[in-house]
Each structure stands twice: as structure tokens, then as C-alpha cells.
Enzyme design. Structure first.
Site, PDB file in Angstrom:
ATOM      1  N   GLY A  36       0.954  -1.106  -0.021  1.00 11.94           N
ATOM      2  CA  GLY A  36      -0.128  -0.083   0.028  1.00 11.94           C
ATOM      3  C   GLY A  36       1.001   1.243  -0.067  1.00 11.94           C
ATOM      4  O   GLY A  36       0.468   2.308  -0.891  1.00 11.94           O
ATOM      5  N   HIS A  37       1.933   1.248   0.806  1.00 12.87           N
ATOM      6  CA  HIS A  37       2.788   2.562   0.871  1.00 12.87           C
ATOM      7  C   HIS A  37       3.512   2.680  -0.315  1.00 12.87           C
ATOM      8  O   HIS A  37       3.779   3.832  -0.983  1.00 12.87           O
ATOM      9  CB  HIS A  37       3.825   2.161   1.965  1.00 12.87           C
ATOM     10  N   GLN A  61      -0.391  10.822  18.042  1.00 14.88           N
ATOM     11  CA  GLN A  61      -1.638  10.397  17.511  1.00 14.88           C
ATOM     12  C   GLN A  61      -2.074   9.328  17.995  1.00 14.88           C
ATOM     13  O   GLN A  61      -3.058   8.595  17.549  1.00 14.88           O
ATOM     14  CB  GLN A  61      -1.374  10.527  16.198  1.00 14.88           C
ATOM     15  N   GLY A 147      -3.217   7.525   1.626  1.00 19.15           N
ATOM     16  CA  GLY A 147      -4.151   6.287   1.091  1.00 19.15           C
ATOM     17  C   GLY A 147      -5.606   6.664   1.346  1.00 19.15           C
ATOM     18  O   GLY A 147      -5.800   7.241   2.703  1.00 19.15           O
ATOM     19  N   LYS A 149      -7.573   4.250   2.479  1.00 17.42           N
ATOM     20  CA  LYS A 149      -8.135   3.588   3.512  1.00 17.42           C
ATOM     21  C   LYS A 149      -8.383   4.135   4.832  1.00 17.42           C
ATOM     22  O   LYS A 149      -9.173   4.144   5.382  1.00 17.42           O
ATOM     23  CB  LYS A 149      -7.176   2.265   3.845  1.00 17.42           C
ATOM     24  N   GLN A 153      -8.918  10.334   7.729  1.00 24.36           N
ATOM     25  CA  GLN A 153      -7.488  11.060   8.071  1.00 24.36           C
ATOM     26  C   GLN A 153      -7.621  11.834   6.533  1.00 24.36           C
ATOM     27  O   GLN A 153      -7.019  13.157   6.682  1.00 24.36           O
ATOM     28  CB  GLN A 153      -6.603  10.038   8.102  1.00 24.36           C
TER      29      GLN A 153
END
Ligand code: PAF
Length: 283
Positions: A36-37, A61, A147, A149, A153
Site C-alpha cells: 500500500g505504501h 496520535q 491512502g 483506506k 484522515q
């Protein structure tokens, strides 16, 4: 690929790489890199002259200390993976380098951070905003790649950039999935073998709900997803919400918005996984 750990070295490298006509693409990460990254980095490569990746597990966070301690870290593996893609500069700072003094800045995202992740992880998005501000300030990216996902965010980072009038363009990149559908996440490597086998049910449930929405109401779709997830003993549903993709507020019917997304958070054992699906997107 150059690897730097201090702000001073970062400044030196960036000014050596950058000249007036070169654009900087930035991919912020917390390491434990996966495909994904890498897809974000490839996208950054296509759209920028210089690609900078950060690996930094941002303590501000994490609202849960255990979650922060357990978060997977392996810089050597990350470097090996980064060497397989075209990354120019890796910034892997210490906590002291990013936060020489505690960050007390408080952001106001209106209702955007009052729901879903924000409701279940108090302070999470304030911490994300703190680190993004610091990293953007150090790197000065033209574009930054996130991303889809982490859908909430993405919406909040866009709002942050708008509020502060930052010059960075936020580029959203599609979710990358394992062949069995599980959304790629650094947390997947914390799953036991048995949990890993059950985890794709989350994505399969979302996929099934996509076929269901056409002839059913929002309420019925929520019940379908909750019912499917509740059936498995391995899962504990934290939330499933069907929301407006811009405001993140729940919708009651499919006509209410042109952009509708279903967002889910599930505990698989101790591991918290999130995923989402776009039900409607009309430009
Ligand atoms: O999505 C993440 O990995 C993190 O929240 C980010 C954007 C790198 C900030 O620490």
C-alpha cells in the site's frame, strides 16, 4: 536513496536535490511498509521530480499507550523495501527531532473529527495534524500522497491544508488489497494465523453490501454489515457508518448526497482494523 535522521541533514539534502524547477512529492508513513505504501510512492514518483518518504511513529496520535508500544517497527526492513522503489530521500527522525518541545497546538475540525475514528480515538486527529504540520514545514512538499483506506484522515488532512492555507496538494490514492480482499495495513502483521484467515471477511462484507445497496435502504445496509460481522467470534465491531464523503456525517438515505461512503472499524482479537467502501460518487 539518501537516509537522513536530523532536520539539519534533511535541510542540506533537500536544498542539494531541489532547485527552482524541481517539485517535491512527499509520502508520510509510520513505517512497517507494505505494498500500500509502495503504491503511494510510485504515484509520488509519477507526479514529482523528487520523492521524499518519512518513517516516524508519531506518539501524539496514539490515544492508547499499548497500541503505541505494540506498533510494528523495523527500519531495516523498511529501507530494504524502499530500495525496491524509486525513493530519493528517506527521513527517519527521532521523537526529539520532530518534537524538541511538546506540541500543545489544538486544531478545530468542526464535526469532521467528532465521528468514527475521532469519536473512538480521542485526540488522534489532533496528533495527526500536529505531525503533518511539522513534517510539511520541514519538507515543504508540493504534493503529499495519502491512502484512501484512512478515509477520515484524508478528509481531515485536506481540511487542515485548507484552514492553514498550505501550498501542498493532497493526492488521494486507492486502497491496495491482498488477493483475498483484506485492505493492506501495517497492523495486519500483528494478526495471528487464525485471525489473518478470518480478517478478509471485513472486505468481503463491504463488497457484498455494495451489491445490496441498490435495492435496500441505508438502515438495511447497516444491519446487513453489522449482522455479517457479528456472526464471527473473532470480530468485535467498533462501528460501521454510512456517511457523506465530504462532511463525514451519517446519511439516512441514498438521495441525501452525491458522495456516500461506508466506513468500518473492527477489532480482530486485539488488532483494530479499518476499511471503507464508496457506495456513491457523482461528480
Ligand atoms: O497514516 C499514517 O500512517 C499516519 O497517520 C501519518 C499520516 C503518517 C501521520 O503520522
Amino acid at each position: 536513496m539518501d537516509i537522513v535522521k536530523t532536520r539539519k541533514d534533511l535541510d542540506e539534502r533537500l536544498s542539494a536535490l531541489r532547485n527552482a524547477s524541481k517539485s517535491v512529492g512527499f509520502v508520510p508513513t509510520m513505517g512497517a511498509l507494505h505494498e500500500g505504501h509502495l503504491s503511494l510512492i510510485r504515484q509520488a514518483r509519477r507526479e514529482s521530480d523528487i520523492v521524499v518518504v518519512s518513517v516516524f511513529v508519531n506518539p501524539t496520535q496514539f490515544n492508547d499507550r499499548k497500541d503505541l508500544e505494540r506498533y510494528p517497527r523495523n527500519l531495516d526492513e523498511d529501507i530494504a523495501l524502499l530500495n525496491t522503489v524509486s525513493c530519493d530521500l528517506l527521513f527517519a527522525p527521532s521523537v526529539e527531532e520532530v518534537y524538541p518541545e511538546p506540541d500543545t497546538r489544538e486544531f478545530d475540525f468542526g464535526q469532521l473529527d467528532k465521528v468514527m475514528e475521532g469519536a473512538h480515538r480521542p485526540g488522534h486527529f489532533n496528533g495527526v495534524a500536529q505531525v503533518i504540520c511539522r513534517l510539511f514545514d520541514m519538507i515543504g512538499p508540493d504534493k503529499a500522497f495519502f491512502g484512501q483506506k484512512d478515509f477520515q484522515q484524508l478528509v481531515i488532512v485536506r481540511d487542515l491544508v485548507r484552514q492553514l492555507g498550505l501550498g501542498t496538494e493532497i493526492v488521494a490514492c486507492p486502497i491496495v488489497r491482498e488477493p483475498d480482499g483484506l485492505a493492506m495495513s501495517s497492523r495486519n502483521r500483528l494478526l495471528t494465523e487464525k485471525q489473518r484467515k478470518s480478517a478478509p471477511l471485513i472486505a468481503q462484507t463491504l463488497l457484498e453490501s455494495c451489491n445490496f445497496v441498490e435495492n435496500n435502504t441505508v438502515r438495511e445496509t447497516i444491519d446487513l454489515v453489522k449482522g455479517m460481522v457479528d456472526k464471527s467470534d473473532d470480530f468485535k465491531l467498533e462501528y460501521f457508518q454510512i456517511v457523506d464523503g465530504n462532511t463525514l456525517q451519517p446519511v439516512d438515505n441514498w438521495q441525501e448526497s452525491n458522495y456516500i461512503v461506508g466506513c468500518i472499524a473492527v477489532y480482530v482479537g486485539e488488532v483494530r482494523l479499518i476499511d471503507n467502501v464508496v457506495y456513491k460518487f457523482v461528480k
